[in-house]
Structure formats: structure tokens, C-alpha cells
Design a protein around this motif. Structure first.
Motif, PDB file in Angstrom:
ATOM      1  N   SER A 154       0.847  -1.210   0.000  1.00 25.83           N
ATOM      2  CA  SER A 154       0.000   0.000   0.000  1.00 25.83           C
ATOM      3  C   SER A 154       0.872   1.246   0.000  1.00 25.83           C
ATOM      4  CB  SER A 154      -0.900   0.027   1.235  1.00 25.83           C
ATOM      5  OG  SER A 154      -1.689  -1.118   1.273  1.00 25.83           O
ATOM      6  N   ASP A 155       1.890   1.260   0.889  1.00 24.75           N
ATOM      7  CA  ASP A 155       2.774   2.430   0.992  1.00 24.75           C
ATOM      8  C   ASP A 155       3.526   2.679  -0.308  1.00 24.75           C
ATOM      9  OD1 ASP A 155       1.957   2.914   3.555  1.00 24.75           O
ATOM     10  OD2 ASP A 155       3.650   1.895   4.520  1.00 24.75           O
ATOM     11  N   GLU A 156       3.991   1.583  -0.926  1.00 27.10           N
ATOM     12  CA  GLU A 156       4.705   1.727  -2.219  1.00 27.10           C
ATOM     13  C   GLU A 156       3.765   2.292  -3.275  1.00 27.10           C
ATOM     14  OE1 GLU A 156       6.245  -2.161  -2.978  1.00 27.10           O
ATOM     15  OE2 GLU A 156       7.959  -1.915  -1.622  1.00 27.10           O
ATOM     16  N   THR A 157       2.517   1.795  -3.295  1.00 25.55           N
ATOM     17  CA  THR A 157       1.522   2.260  -4.281  1.00 25.55           C
ATOM     18  C   THR A 157       1.211   3.743  -4.056  1.00 25.55           C
ATOM     19  OG1 THR A 157       0.558   0.039  -4.293  1.00 25.55           O
ATOM     20  CG2 THR A 157      -0.809   1.805  -5.185  1.00 25.55           C
ATOM     21  N   ILE A 158       0.967   4.120  -2.783  1.00 24.16           N
ATOM     22  CA  ILE A 158       0.654   5.532  -2.461  1.00 24.16           C
ATOM     23  C   ILE A 158       1.835   6.425  -2.833  1.00 24.16           C
ATOM     24  CG2 ILE A 158       0.213   7.123  -0.525  1.00 24.16           C
ATOM     25  CD1 ILE A 158      -1.281   4.616   0.802  1.00 24.16           C
TER      26      ILE A 158
ATOM     27  N   VAL B 211      -3.911  -0.404  -7.420  1.00 19.07           N
ATOM     28  CA  VAL B 211      -4.892   0.084  -6.432  1.00 19.07           C
ATOM     29  C   VAL B 211      -6.003  -0.945  -6.261  1.00 19.07           C
ATOM     30  CG1 VAL B 211      -6.613   1.870  -5.941  1.00 19.07           C
ATOM     31  CG2 VAL B 211      -4.369   2.511  -6.817  1.00 19.07           C
ATOM     32  N   ALA B 212      -6.444  -1.542  -7.390  1.00 21.50           N
ATOM     33  CA  ALA B 212      -7.492  -2.579  -7.332  1.00 21.50           C
ATOM     34  C   ALA B 212      -7.015  -3.761  -6.490  1.00 21.50           C
ATOM     35  CB  ALA B 212      -7.856  -3.023  -8.742  1.00 21.50           C
ATOM     36  N   GLN B 213      -5.734  -4.094  -6.660  1.00 19.14           N
ATOM     37  CA  GLN B 213      -5.134  -5.209  -5.902  1.00 19.14           C
ATOM     38  C   GLN B 213      -5.114  -4.887  -4.404  1.00 19.14           C
ATOM     39  OE1 GLN B 213      -1.465  -6.434  -7.798  1.00 19.14           O
ATOM     40  NE2 GLN B 213      -1.059  -7.923  -6.188  1.00 19.14           N
ATOM     41  N   VAL B 214      -4.746  -3.639  -4.069  1.00 15.67           N
ATOM     42  CA  VAL B 214      -4.727  -3.190  -2.672  1.00 15.67           C
ATOM     43  C   VAL B 214      -6.132  -3.305  -2.076  1.00 15.67           C
ATOM     44  CG1 VAL B 214      -4.501  -1.131  -1.194  1.00 15.67           C
ATOM     45  CG2 VAL B 214      -2.697  -1.680  -2.830  1.00 15.67           C
TER      46      VAL B 214
ATOM     47  N   HIS C 204      -7.130  -0.832  10.827  1.00 13.13           N
ATOM     48  CA  HIS C 204      -5.818  -0.452  10.285  1.00 13.13           C
ATOM     49  C   HIS C 204      -5.786  -0.678   8.761  1.00 13.13           C
ATOM     50  CE1 HIS C 204      -1.439  -0.236   9.943  1.00 13.13           C
ATOM     51  NE2 HIS C 204      -1.514  -1.336   9.217  1.00 13.13           N
ATOM     52  N   ILE C 205      -6.313  -1.830   8.341  1.00 17.03           N
ATOM     53  CA  ILE C 205      -6.316  -2.193   6.910  1.00 17.03           C
ATOM     54  C   ILE C 205      -7.193  -1.217   6.130  1.00 17.03           C
ATOM     55  CG2 ILE C 205      -7.077  -3.983   5.261  1.00 17.03           C
ATOM     56  CD1 ILE C 205      -6.298  -6.031   7.589  1.00 17.03           C
ATOM     57  N   GLU C 206      -8.354  -0.863   6.699  1.00 16.10           N
ATOM     58  CA  GLU C 206      -9.287   0.071   6.043  1.00 16.10           C
ATOM     59  C   GLU C 206      -8.625   1.438   5.836  1.00 16.10           C
ATOM     60  OE1 GLU C 206     -12.453  -0.057   4.766  1.00 16.10           O
ATOM     61  OE2 GLU C 206     -12.243  -2.236   4.940  1.00 16.10           O
ATOM     62  N   VAL C 207      -7.906   1.905   6.859  1.00 19.21           N
ATOM     63  CA  VAL C 207      -7.231   3.215   6.772  1.00 19.21           C
ATOM     64  C   VAL C 207      -6.250   3.217   5.602  1.00 19.21           C
ATOM     65  CG1 VAL C 207      -5.551   4.717   7.941  1.00 19.21           C
ATOM     66  CG2 VAL C 207      -7.524   3.832   9.196  1.00 19.21           C
ATOM     67  N   LYS C 208      -5.459   2.160   5.490  1.00 22.65           N
ATOM     68  CA  LYS C 208      -4.462   2.055   4.395  1.00 22.65           C
ATOM     69  C   LYS C 208      -5.162   2.042   3.029  1.00 22.65           C
ATOM     70  CE  LYS C 208      -0.347   1.936   6.167  1.00 22.65           C
ATOM     71  NZ  LYS C 208       0.568   3.008   5.831  1.00 22.65           N
ATOM     72  N   LYS C 209      -6.249   1.272   2.964  1.00 22.89           N
ATOM     73  CA  LYS C 209      -6.984   1.146   1.692  1.00 22.89           C
ATOM     74  C   LYS C 209      -7.546   2.519   1.280  1.00 22.89           C
ATOM     75  CE  LYS C 209     -11.275  -0.201   1.271  1.00 22.89           C
ATOM     76  NZ  LYS C 209     -12.526  -0.963   1.355  1.00 22.89           N
TER      77      LYS C 209
ATOM     78  N   ALA D  87      -4.926   4.810  -0.098  1.00 23.84           N
ATOM     79  CA  ALA D  87      -4.563   4.471  -1.493  1.00 23.84           C
ATOM     80  C   ALA D  87      -5.643   4.951  -2.459  1.00 23.84           C
ATOM     81  CB  ALA D  87      -4.358   2.961  -1.612  1.00 23.84           C
ATOM     82  N   VAL D  88      -6.914   4.716  -2.084  1.00 23.44           N
ATOM     83  CA  VAL D  88      -8.032   5.097  -2.972  1.00 23.44           C
ATOM     84  C   VAL D  88      -8.101   6.620  -3.133  1.00 23.44           C
ATOM     85  CG1 VAL D  88     -10.567   5.105  -3.167  1.00 23.44           C
ATOM     86  CG2 VAL D  88      -9.382   3.013  -2.506  1.00 23.44           C
ATOM     87  N   GLU D  89      -7.918   7.336  -1.972  1.00 19.56           N
ATOM     88  CA  GLU D  89      -7.957   8.808  -2.030  1.00 19.56           C
ATOM     89  C   GLU D  89      -6.844   9.361  -2.914  1.00 19.56           C
ATOM     90  OE1 GLU D  89      -7.959  10.255   2.002  1.00 19.56           O
ATOM     91  OE2 GLU D  89      -9.877   9.253   2.420  1.00 19.56           O
TER      92      GLU D  89
END
Length: 339
Positions: A238-242, A285-288, A305-310, A313-315
Motif C-alpha cells: 500500500s505504501d509503495e503504491t501511495i 490500487v485494485a489489488q490493494v 488499520h487495513i481500512e485506513v491504508k486502503k 490508497a483510494v484517495e
């Protein structure tokens, strides 16, 4: 005749002397037996292993004394036999006393055998109790480790925790025979009808229960660490994607929309290439998002925690697509103005 009278007197004198000797020896034997009897009939079998060992040593010493004492009883028996053979006037009392001493000696031997058995039974019981207490303390220490709620700060950290935990599990497995040996020893003591069988059974069952609880904790900890690693891997992805999205947003901050048709069209082509690159991020992002759904179901504790990361990424992705569309619109506008 005078000779016969003298002979009778001499025999009576001998009888009196031997009879006195018999009673003296017999009384001494009875006194010794009376002194030793309470030691051998004592119900003190020791409260701990050291006491039992001390009592066993005392008993061994007394058993040696008992062997050394037997000739004294044999001497009394022999004296009695001599007097009885000669038809001593006090024969009934002498026979009775001799038989009584022999019986007392036999009783003493029996008490000695019984005490030896009882001390050994007590030694086994106390040894079992010590082993049980040591095991319960050891299991308690292992439970503290297995109940740890440390899940690492990142993938590398959790991998170190997994390596340490695997080593811990190996040590546990190596100690497993100790548990089963202790349980088997308890079963054996119950089978031997140890006087403390109820306590032994209780301690044996507690040991089984504690061991099962520890194994359950191990399984739970193993699952938790596996889960923690998956969540940390998800965090990293997630962090790499963001980070990549933010980098691309940075590329869109340019206010250069070209000064003439040629440069505008070159910027439009560049932006189209940019959109192709960014399309790969859409999949990421779809994968995340799909990984977030799976992990949130598998590990409800980490759901927030998982929801916050997701959401992060979506935002970021939404911001990127909006800014990309904005730049695309502005470039198209600039091209129209030049055309």
C-alpha cells in the motif's frame, strides 16, 4: 547319699545361676526391643525429599543394628532351651518369656520392612510433586512468551519474530517427553495405590490441562504472526503504491501548457504516455482494495488499520485521476485556442 545330695545341690545352683543369667539377658533384649519399636512404628515419613532421605539413612543404620542384635536373642533362646531340657521348676515362665522375645524380634523385623516400603512410597510421591511443580513453573514461563502481543513494526521485524518463535517451538518440542514422563509417573503411582493418589491424580490432570493450553497458545501465536506478516506485506505494498501515486501527482503540478501548437501537441503526446503509465497503477490500487477485503475478513482485529491504508490508497488514486483529467482538459483547451 551325700554325693547324690551334693550333685542335686550343684544342679540346683547351676539352674539358679543360669536362670538368673537367662532373665538378665532376656530383660536386656526386651529393653532394647522396646527402645527401637517406636522408631520403626513411627508415622513420620518426612515432609520433603531431604527429610525422607535422612529417615531412610536412619532406618538403614537401625536395620544393621537389628542384624547385629539377633545373636543376643539366639543366646536367650539357647539359655531357655538348656533350662527347659533340665526340667527347670520355672519352665513355663521361661518358655513364655523366650517365645515372647522371639515374637517381638519378628515384629520388629516386620515393622522394619513396612517402614522401608512406606518411606520409599513417600520418596516417590515427593519426587513426583517436585517434578510437577518444576514443570508447572516452566509451562508458566513458556505461556508468558507464547502470549506475547508483539507483532513487529514491519515485514523485516515480524520475520525476525517468526524465526525466534520457530526456535522457541523447537525448544518446546524437545521438552515434550518431560511432560509425558511426568504424567506416566503419576499414572504409575496411582496404579501402585499410593496413599496420596487423589493429590497425584489432581496434579497429573492439571499438568495435562496446562500442556494442552500451552499448545493452543502456540497455535494461536503462530497464526497471529503469520497474519501479522501478511498485514505488514499489505502495508508495504500500500505504501509503495501511495508513494508511486504521489510521485505521479507531482508530475502533474507543472503549469507549462505550451506556447505554440507544436509544443502543446508534444505535451499532449507526453500526457497520453503518462496516462498509459498510470493505467498500471489502477491495477495496483485494485489489488490493494481486494487484498484489504480478504485480510479484513481473515484478521478482524486489524480491520480498522487495513481500512485506513486502503482509503489512503483510494484517495490518492482519486486525486491523481482528477488532476490528470484536469491537465488533459487544459491541454486540449490550449490546443483549440491555437488551432
Amino acid at each position: 547319699t551325700i554325693r547324690d545330695q551334693s550333685s542335686v545341690r550343684r544342679l540346683r545352683l547351676l539352674d539358679a545361676v543360669e536362670s538368673q543369667m537367662f532373665y538378665a539377658e532376656a530383660n536386656e533384649c526386651e529393653s532394647w526391643i522396646k527402645e527401637k519399636r517406636p522408631i520403626l512404628t513411627s508415622t513420620d515419613y518426612g515432609k520433603d525429599e531431604d527429610q525422607v532421605q535422612s529417615l531412610q539413612k536412619k532406618l538403614e543404620a537401625l536395620q544393621r543394628e537389628l542384624i547385629a542384635f539377633e545373636p543376643s536373642v539366639d543366646k536367650v533362646t539357647k539359655l531357655a532351651e538348656n533350662l527347659l531340657e533340665r526340667g527347670h521348676f520355672d519352665s513355663d515362665k521361661i518358655r513364655s518369656k523366650s517365645e515372647k522375645i522371639q515374637q517381638q524380634l519378628n515384629d520388629l523385623k516386620q515393622f522394619s520392612v513396612e517402614r522401608e516400603k512406606r518411606l520409599e512410597v513417600q520418596r516417590k510421591f515427593l519426587e513426583f510433586m517436585r517434578e510437577v511443580e518444576d514443570l508447572h513453573e516452566w509451562i508458566g514461563d513458556q505461556m508468558t512468551v507464547a502470549s506475547s502481543e508483539e507483532y513487529g513494526t514491519d515485514v523485516e521485524h515480524v520475520e525476525l519474530l517468526i524465526i525466534a518463535f520457530d526456535s522457541f517451538v523447537s525448544n518446546m518440542t524437545a521438552n515434550e517427553p518431560r511432560i509425558y514422563q511426568c504424567i506416566a509417573k503419576g499414572d504409575e503411582l496411582i496404579k501402585e495405590e499410593n496413599p496420596q493418589s487423589k493429590i497425584i491424580q489432581k496434579k497429573r490432570d492439571e499438568t495435562k490441562q496446562l500442556w494442552d493450553e500451552l499448545k493452543d497458545l502456540l497455535t494461536a501465536r503462530q497464526d497471529a504472526l503469520t497474519g501479522a506478516k501478511q498485514v505488514h506485506v499489505y502495508d508495504r505494498t500500500s505504501d509503495e503504491t501511495i508513494s508511486w501515486i504521489n510521485e505521479k501527482i507531482g508530475d502533474l503540478l507543472s503549469e507549462d501548457f505550451g506556447q505554440d501548437l507544436e509544443t502543446i501537441q508534444a505535451l499532449i503526446r507526453k500526457h497520453e504516455g503518462f496516462e498509459t503509465e498510470v493505467a498500471v497503477l489502477r491495477e495496483q490500487v485494485a489489488q490493494v482494495q481486494s487484498e484489504a477485503t480478504k485480510l479484513a475478513d481473515a484478521f478482524p482485529d486489524a480491520r480498522d488499520h487495513i481500512e485506513v491504508k486502503k482509503e489512503e490508497a483510494v484517495e490518492s488514486w482519486t486525486e491523481l485521476t482528477e488532476k490528470s483529467e484536469l491537465r488533459k482538459g487544459k491541454l486540449a483547451q490550449a490546443e483549440q485556442l491555437q488551432a
